[in-house]
Motif scaffolding. Structure first.
Motif, PDB file in Angstrom:
ATOM      1  N   LYS A 194       0.838  -1.208   0.000  1.00  0.00           N
ATOM      2  CA  LYS A 194       0.000   0.000   0.000  1.00  0.00           C
ATOM      3  C   LYS A 194       0.868   1.252   0.000  1.00  0.00           C
ATOM      4  CE  LYS A 194      -4.118  -2.000   2.176  1.00  0.00           C
ATOM      5  NZ  LYS A 194      -5.007  -1.998   3.367  1.00  0.00           N
ATOM      6  N   TYR A 195       1.936   1.250   0.759  1.00  0.00           N
ATOM      7  CA  TYR A 195       2.842   2.405   0.761  1.00  0.00           C
ATOM      8  C   TYR A 195       3.495   2.574  -0.600  1.00  0.00           C
ATOM      9  CZ  TYR A 195       2.677   3.667   5.713  1.00  0.00           C
ATOM     10  OH  TYR A 195       2.286   4.137   6.939  1.00  0.00           O
ATOM     11  N   SER A 196       3.873   1.484  -1.208  1.00  0.00           N
ATOM     12  CA  SER A 196       4.523   1.546  -2.520  1.00  0.00           C
ATOM     13  C   SER A 196       3.593   2.107  -3.588  1.00  0.00           C
ATOM     14  CB  SER A 196       4.999   0.150  -2.919  1.00  0.00           C
ATOM     15  OG  SER A 196       5.613   0.162  -4.184  1.00  0.00           O
ATOM     16  N   GLU A 197       2.323   1.789  -3.496  1.00  0.00           N
ATOM     17  CA  GLU A 197       1.341   2.273  -4.471  1.00  0.00           C
ATOM     18  C   GLU A 197       1.192   3.794  -4.423  1.00  0.00           C
ATOM     19  OE1 GLU A 197      -2.163   0.176  -3.425  1.00  0.00           O
ATOM     20  OE2 GLU A 197      -1.430  -1.781  -4.126  1.00  0.00           O
ATOM     21  N   ASN A 198       1.455   4.383  -3.266  1.00  0.00           N
ATOM     22  CA  ASN A 198       1.252   5.821  -3.083  1.00  0.00           C
ATOM     23  C   ASN A 198       2.544   6.633  -3.074  1.00  0.00           C
ATOM     24  OD1 ASN A 198      -1.633   5.629  -2.741  1.00  0.00           O
ATOM     25  ND2 ASN A 198      -1.262   4.790  -0.701  1.00  0.00           N
ATOM     26  N   ASP A 199       3.683   5.977  -3.185  1.00  0.00           N
ATOM     27  CA  ASP A 199       4.968   6.688  -3.155  1.00  0.00           C
ATOM     28  C   ASP A 199       5.944   5.967  -4.077  1.00  0.00           C
ATOM     29  OD1 ASP A 199       7.402   7.924  -2.559  1.00  0.00           O
ATOM     30  OD2 ASP A 199       6.934   8.135  -0.433  1.00  0.00           O
ATOM     31  N   LYS A 200       6.276   6.592  -5.184  1.00  0.00           N
ATOM     32  CA  LYS A 200       7.124   5.939  -6.190  1.00  0.00           C
ATOM     33  C   LYS A 200       8.549   5.708  -5.711  1.00  0.00           C
ATOM     34  CE  LYS A 200       8.376  10.305  -8.491  1.00  0.00           C
ATOM     35  NZ  LYS A 200       8.322  11.071  -9.758  1.00  0.00           N
TER      36      LYS A 200
END
Length: 323
Positions: free
Chosen positions: A51-57
Protein backbone atom coordinates in the motif's frame (compact mmCIF):
# COMPACT_ATOMS: atom_id res chain seq x y z
CA UNK A 1 21.07 8.06 -9.02
CA UNK A 2 19.47 9.05 -5.72
CA UNK A 3 21.50 10.23 -2.74
CA UNK A 4 20.35 7.63 -0.20
CA UNK A 5 19.04 4.08 -0.25
CA UNK A 6 17.18 3.17 2.93
CA UNK A 7 16.99 -0.62 3.23
CA UNK A 8 14.27 -1.90 5.56
CA UNK A 9 13.96 -5.66 6.13
CA UNK A 10 10.42 -6.54 7.16
CA UNK A 11 9.26 -9.61 9.03
CA UNK A 12 6.00 -9.76 11.03
CA UNK A 13 6.11 -6.14 12.22
CA UNK A 14 2.63 -4.99 11.21
CA UNK A 15 2.28 -3.10 14.53
CA UNK A 16 5.35 -0.96 13.87
CA UNK A 17 5.81 -0.59 10.10
CA UNK A 18 3.62 2.53 9.77
CA UNK A 19 5.67 4.50 12.28
CA UNK A 20 8.88 3.25 10.70
CA UNK A 21 7.98 4.22 7.12
CA UNK A 22 6.41 7.55 8.02
CA UNK A 23 9.57 8.57 9.86
CA UNK A 24 11.43 8.28 6.55
CA UNK A 25 8.73 9.80 4.36
CA UNK A 26 8.57 12.98 6.45
CA UNK A 27 12.25 13.77 5.94
CA UNK A 28 12.90 17.30 4.67
CA UNK A 29 15.58 15.87 2.35
CA UNK A 30 13.63 13.99 -0.31
CA UNK A 31 16.25 12.52 -2.66
CA UNK A 32 16.08 8.96 -1.38
CA UNK A 33 14.62 5.56 -2.13
CA UNK A 34 13.15 3.10 0.33
CA UNK A 35 13.70 -0.58 -0.33
CA UNK A 36 11.30 -2.73 1.67
CA UNK A 37 12.28 -6.38 1.77
CA UNK A 38 9.37 -8.48 2.96
CA UNK A 39 11.18 -11.57 4.22
CA UNK A 40 8.24 -13.96 4.06
CA UNK A 41 6.08 -12.23 6.67
CA UNK A 42 3.15 -14.26 7.97
CA UNK A 43 1.13 -11.26 9.16
CA UNK A 44 -0.11 -8.24 7.17
CA UNK A 45 3.32 -6.60 6.90
CA UNK A 46 3.65 -7.37 3.19
CA UNK A 47 0.21 -5.96 2.43
CA UNK A 48 1.01 -2.75 4.30
CA UNK A 49 4.28 -2.41 2.38
CA UNK A 50 2.44 -2.76 -0.93
CA UNK A 51 0.00 0.00 0.00
CA UNK A 52 2.84 2.41 0.76
CA UNK A 53 4.52 1.55 -2.52
CA UNK A 54 1.34 2.27 -4.47
CA UNK A 55 1.25 5.82 -3.08
CA UNK A 56 4.97 6.69 -3.15
CA UNK A 57 7.12 5.94 -6.19
CA UNK A 58 10.29 6.13 -4.08
CA UNK A 59 9.22 2.99 -2.20
CA UNK A 60 10.13 -0.34 -3.77
CA UNK A 61 8.78 -3.55 -2.26
CA UNK A 62 10.59 -6.85 -2.67
CA UNK A 63 8.91 -10.06 -1.52
CA UNK A 64 10.99 -13.14 -0.84
CA UNK A 65 10.91 -16.39 1.07
CA UNK A 66 12.05 -16.13 4.65
CA UNK A 67 15.81 -16.25 4.92
CA UNK A 68 16.61 -14.12 7.94
CA UNK A 69 17.84 -10.59 8.49
CA UNK A 70 21.15 -10.98 6.67
CA UNK A 71 19.46 -12.47 3.62
CA UNK A 72 16.92 -9.63 3.52
CA UNK A 73 19.59 -6.94 3.83
CA UNK A 74 21.70 -8.51 1.08
CA UNK A 75 18.62 -8.80 -1.13
CA UNK A 76 18.00 -5.09 -0.65
CA UNK A 77 21.65 -4.16 -1.19
CA UNK A 78 21.69 -5.94 -4.55
CA UNK A 79 18.92 -3.62 -5.74
CA UNK A 80 19.94 -0.37 -4.04
CA UNK A 81 20.77 2.54 -6.36
CA UNK A 82 21.76 5.25 -3.88
CA UNK A 83 25.19 6.80 -3.40
CA UNK A 84 24.94 6.07 0.33
CA UNK A 85 23.19 3.24 2.16
CA UNK A 86 21.34 3.24 5.48
CA UNK A 87 19.67 0.33 7.23
CA UNK A 88 16.52 0.67 9.30
CA UNK A 89 14.80 -2.15 11.17
CA UNK A 90 11.06 -2.19 10.60
CA UNK A 91 10.22 -2.16 14.31
CA UNK A 92 12.36 0.96 14.85
CA UNK A 93 12.10 4.50 13.49
CA UNK A 94 13.91 7.79 12.91
CA UNK A 95 13.10 10.60 15.33
CA UNK A 96 14.39 13.68 13.46
CA UNK A 97 12.89 14.90 10.19
CA UNK A 98 16.14 16.78 9.47
CA UNK A 99 18.18 13.59 9.68
CA UNK A 100 18.95 13.12 5.98
CA UNK A 101 19.49 16.86 5.50
CA UNK A 102 22.09 16.83 8.28
CA UNK A 103 23.78 13.71 6.94
CA UNK A 104 23.94 15.23 3.46
CA UNK A 105 25.64 18.32 4.89
CA UNK A 106 28.26 16.15 6.59
CA UNK A 107 28.86 14.22 3.38
CA UNK A 108 29.48 17.50 1.56
CA UNK A 109 31.95 18.66 4.23
CA UNK A 110 33.91 15.51 5.11
CA UNK A 111 35.62 12.77 3.13
CA UNK A 112 34.52 9.59 4.90
CA UNK A 113 33.54 6.04 4.05
CA UNK A 114 31.33 5.64 7.12
CA UNK A 115 29.31 8.16 9.12
CA UNK A 116 28.09 7.21 12.59
CA UNK A 117 25.14 8.89 14.33
CA UNK A 118 23.51 8.60 17.74
CA UNK A 119 20.49 6.62 18.83
CA UNK A 120 18.05 6.25 21.68
CA UNK A 121 16.85 3.04 23.26
CA UNK A 122 13.09 2.99 23.77
CA UNK A 123 11.95 0.71 26.58
CA UNK A 124 8.40 0.48 25.32
CA UNK A 125 6.96 -1.46 28.25
CA UNK A 126 7.89 1.44 30.52
CA UNK A 127 7.72 4.36 28.04
CA UNK A 128 11.35 5.29 28.78
CA UNK A 129 13.88 6.66 26.29
CA UNK A 130 17.60 6.42 26.99
CA UNK A 131 20.11 8.26 24.82
CA UNK A 132 23.33 6.40 24.08
CA UNK A 133 26.23 8.83 24.41
CA UNK A 134 27.32 10.45 21.15
CA UNK A 135 29.46 13.49 20.53
CA UNK A 136 31.74 14.89 17.90
CA UNK A 137 35.34 13.69 17.83
CA UNK A 138 38.04 16.03 16.59
CA UNK A 139 39.94 13.39 14.65
CA UNK A 140 40.98 15.50 11.65
CA UNK A 141 44.70 15.49 12.48
CA UNK A 142 44.84 11.81 13.42
CA UNK A 143 45.72 8.76 11.37
CA UNK A 144 42.87 6.37 10.57
CA UNK A 145 43.96 3.97 13.30
CA UNK A 146 44.26 6.77 15.86
CA UNK A 147 40.86 8.14 14.86
CA UNK A 148 39.22 4.74 15.30
CA UNK A 149 40.98 4.35 18.65
CA UNK A 150 39.43 7.63 19.76
CA UNK A 151 35.98 6.37 18.71
CA UNK A 152 36.44 3.15 20.64
CA UNK A 153 37.73 4.89 23.74
CA UNK A 154 34.50 6.90 23.71
CA UNK A 155 32.48 3.74 22.96
CA UNK A 156 31.16 5.27 19.74
CA UNK A 157 31.82 2.35 17.40
CA UNK A 158 29.23 -0.29 18.26
CA UNK A 159 28.23 -3.50 16.55
CA UNK A 160 25.15 -2.48 14.61
CA UNK A 161 24.39 -1.60 11.01
CA UNK A 162 21.58 0.91 11.53
CA UNK A 163 23.63 3.67 13.22
CA UNK A 164 25.87 4.01 10.17
CA UNK A 165 25.73 5.66 6.75
CA UNK A 166 27.94 3.76 4.29
CA UNK A 167 29.22 4.97 0.95
CA UNK A 168 27.93 2.51 -1.66
CA UNK A 169 31.21 2.35 -3.56
CA UNK A 170 32.96 1.45 -0.28
CA UNK A 171 30.52 -1.44 0.19
CA UNK A 172 31.13 -2.68 -3.34
CA UNK A 173 34.92 -2.27 -3.23
CA UNK A 174 35.14 -4.31 -0.02
CA UNK A 175 32.29 -6.75 -0.72
CA UNK A 176 30.55 -5.85 2.53
CA UNK A 177 27.61 -8.21 2.45
CA UNK A 178 26.11 -9.85 5.53
CA UNK A 179 26.83 -13.47 6.42
CA UNK A 180 23.59 -15.37 5.98
CA UNK A 181 22.12 -17.86 8.46
CA UNK A 182 24.20 -16.18 11.17
CA UNK A 183 22.68 -14.60 14.28
CA UNK A 184 24.12 -11.35 15.67
CA UNK A 185 25.19 -10.71 12.08
CA UNK A 186 26.08 -7.06 12.66
CA UNK A 187 29.18 -8.10 14.62
CA UNK A 188 30.95 -9.71 11.68
CA UNK A 189 29.77 -6.98 9.30
CA UNK A 190 31.31 -4.31 11.53
CA UNK A 191 34.46 -6.40 11.94
CA UNK A 192 34.82 -6.51 8.17
CA UNK A 193 34.38 -2.74 7.99
CA UNK A 194 37.18 -2.26 10.53
CA UNK A 195 39.48 -4.64 8.66
CA UNK A 196 39.53 -2.14 5.76
CA UNK A 197 40.73 0.69 8.05
CA UNK A 198 37.96 3.05 6.86
CA UNK A 199 37.61 6.79 7.20
CA UNK A 200 34.92 7.35 9.84
CA UNK A 201 33.16 10.55 10.86
CA UNK A 202 30.80 11.01 13.81
CA UNK A 203 27.57 12.99 13.45
CA UNK A 204 26.69 14.06 17.03
CA UNK A 205 22.91 13.87 16.63
CA UNK A 206 20.36 11.38 17.92
CA UNK A 207 18.48 10.16 14.86
CA UNK A 208 17.44 6.58 15.56
CA UNK A 209 15.03 4.99 18.05
CA UNK A 210 15.93 1.39 18.88
CA UNK A 211 12.93 -0.39 20.31
CA UNK A 212 13.53 -2.62 23.34
CA UNK A 213 11.30 -5.18 25.04
CA UNK A 214 9.68 -6.22 21.79
CA UNK A 215 9.07 -9.94 22.15
CA UNK A 216 9.12 -10.37 18.36
CA UNK A 217 12.65 -8.96 18.17
CA UNK A 218 15.62 -11.29 17.93
CA UNK A 219 17.34 -9.29 20.66
CA UNK A 220 14.69 -10.47 23.12
CA UNK A 221 15.50 -14.14 22.52
CA UNK A 222 19.15 -14.91 23.13
CA UNK A 223 20.00 -18.61 23.00
CA UNK A 224 22.80 -21.05 22.31
CA UNK A 225 22.78 -20.30 18.57
CA UNK A 226 23.59 -16.61 19.23
CA UNK A 227 26.50 -17.53 21.47
CA UNK A 228 27.79 -20.12 18.99
CA UNK A 229 27.75 -17.68 16.10
CA UNK A 230 29.43 -14.85 18.03
CA UNK A 231 32.12 -17.19 19.31
CA UNK A 232 32.77 -18.33 15.74
CA UNK A 233 33.28 -14.70 14.70
CA UNK A 234 35.70 -14.18 17.60
CA UNK A 235 37.59 -17.32 16.60
CA UNK A 236 37.69 -16.21 12.96
CA UNK A 237 39.07 -12.73 13.56
CA UNK A 238 41.34 -13.31 16.56
CA UNK A 239 43.95 -14.68 14.15
CA UNK A 240 44.49 -11.15 12.78
CA UNK A 241 46.17 -10.19 16.06
CA UNK A 242 48.33 -7.11 15.56
CA UNK A 243 47.79 -6.96 11.78
CA UNK A 244 44.77 -4.73 12.42
CA UNK A 245 44.70 -3.26 15.90
CA UNK A 246 41.22 -1.64 15.68
CA UNK A 247 39.76 -4.99 14.68
CA UNK A 248 41.34 -6.74 17.67
CA UNK A 249 40.01 -4.16 20.10
CA UNK A 250 36.55 -4.48 18.57
CA UNK A 251 36.66 -8.27 18.89
CA UNK A 252 37.82 -7.92 22.50
CA UNK A 253 34.78 -5.78 23.25
CA UNK A 254 32.51 -8.41 21.67
CA UNK A 255 34.22 -11.04 23.82
CA UNK A 256 33.31 -9.16 26.99
CA UNK A 257 29.73 -8.69 25.73
CA UNK A 258 29.65 -12.43 24.98
CA UNK A 259 30.55 -13.18 28.60
CA UNK A 260 27.75 -10.91 29.78
CA UNK A 261 25.20 -12.43 27.38
CA UNK A 262 26.16 -15.99 28.26
CA UNK A 263 24.60 -15.43 31.69
CA UNK A 264 21.16 -15.37 30.05
CA UNK A 265 21.43 -18.95 28.80
CA UNK A 266 21.34 -21.92 31.17
CA UNK A 267 24.89 -22.93 31.98
CA UNK A 268 24.15 -26.59 31.32
CA UNK A 269 23.30 -25.79 27.69
CA UNK A 270 26.59 -24.02 26.95
CA UNK A 271 29.26 -25.77 29.03
CA UNK A 272 31.28 -26.55 25.90
CA UNK A 273 31.05 -22.94 24.69
CA UNK A 274 32.19 -21.59 28.05
CA UNK A 275 35.17 -23.92 27.94
CA UNK A 276 36.06 -22.78 24.40
CA UNK A 277 35.66 -19.10 25.32
CA UNK A 278 38.38 -19.36 27.95
CA UNK A 279 40.89 -19.84 25.12
CA UNK A 280 40.44 -16.16 24.21
CA UNK A 281 41.10 -14.73 27.69
CA UNK A 282 44.13 -12.91 26.30
CA UNK A 283 41.82 -10.65 24.28
CA UNK A 284 41.36 -8.54 27.40
CA UNK A 285 44.79 -7.04 26.71
CA UNK A 286 43.17 -5.17 23.80
CA UNK A 287 41.31 -2.64 25.90
CA UNK A 288 40.61 0.54 23.99
CA UNK A 289 36.93 0.20 24.88
CA UNK A 290 36.20 1.52 28.40
CA UNK A 291 34.14 -1.55 29.36
CA UNK A 292 36.98 -3.89 28.40
CA UNK A 293 39.45 -1.74 30.32
CA UNK A 294 37.40 -2.15 33.49
CA UNK A 295 37.04 -5.88 33.00
CA UNK A 296 40.76 -6.32 32.28
CA UNK A 297 41.47 -4.96 35.77
CA UNK A 298 39.67 -8.05 37.10
CA UNK A 299 41.52 -10.46 34.84
CA UNK A 300 43.37 -12.21 37.67
CA UNK A 301 40.04 -13.41 39.10
CA UNK A 302 39.70 -15.78 36.16
CA UNK A 303 37.09 -16.38 33.48
CA UNK A 304 34.36 -17.94 35.64
CA UNK A 305 34.39 -15.30 38.36
CA UNK A 306 34.54 -12.40 35.93
CA UNK A 307 31.69 -13.82 33.85
CA UNK A 308 29.55 -14.20 36.97
CA UNK A 309 30.26 -10.64 38.14
CA UNK A 310 29.43 -9.28 34.70
CA UNK A 311 26.06 -11.03 34.83
CA UNK A 312 25.27 -9.48 38.21
CA UNK A 313 26.29 -6.03 37.00
CA UNK A 314 24.16 -6.31 33.87
CA UNK A 315 21.07 -7.26 35.84
CA UNK A 316 21.62 -4.33 38.17
CA UNK A 317 21.95 -1.91 35.24
CA UNK A 318 18.78 -3.18 33.59
CA UNK A 319 16.74 -2.77 36.77
CA UNK A 320 18.10 0.76 37.14
CA UNK A 321 17.12 1.69 33.58
CA UNK A 322 13.47 0.64 33.84
CA UNK A 323 12.73 2.11 37.25
Amino acid sequence: MCRFSVIIPVYNTEKYIDECLQSVQKQTFQNFEIILVDDGSKDNSGVICNKYSENDKRIHVLHKNNGGLSSARNFGLDRAAGEYVLFLDSDDYWCDKEMLTTIDQYINCYEADVFIFGFKKFYQNDGIYKEIKIHDCNEAALSRTEAIRLLMEENLFVACAWDKVIRRSFIDDNQLCFVEKQLSEDIEWCARILSTEPRIKVIPNYFYVYRQQNSASITANVGRKNLEDILEVIKKYVQFKDDCLPLMHFISNQYVIWMVTSNYVRKGEIEDLLHAAQNYWGLLDYNWYPYVRKVSDLKLLGFGAVRYLLGLYRRFKLRKVVR
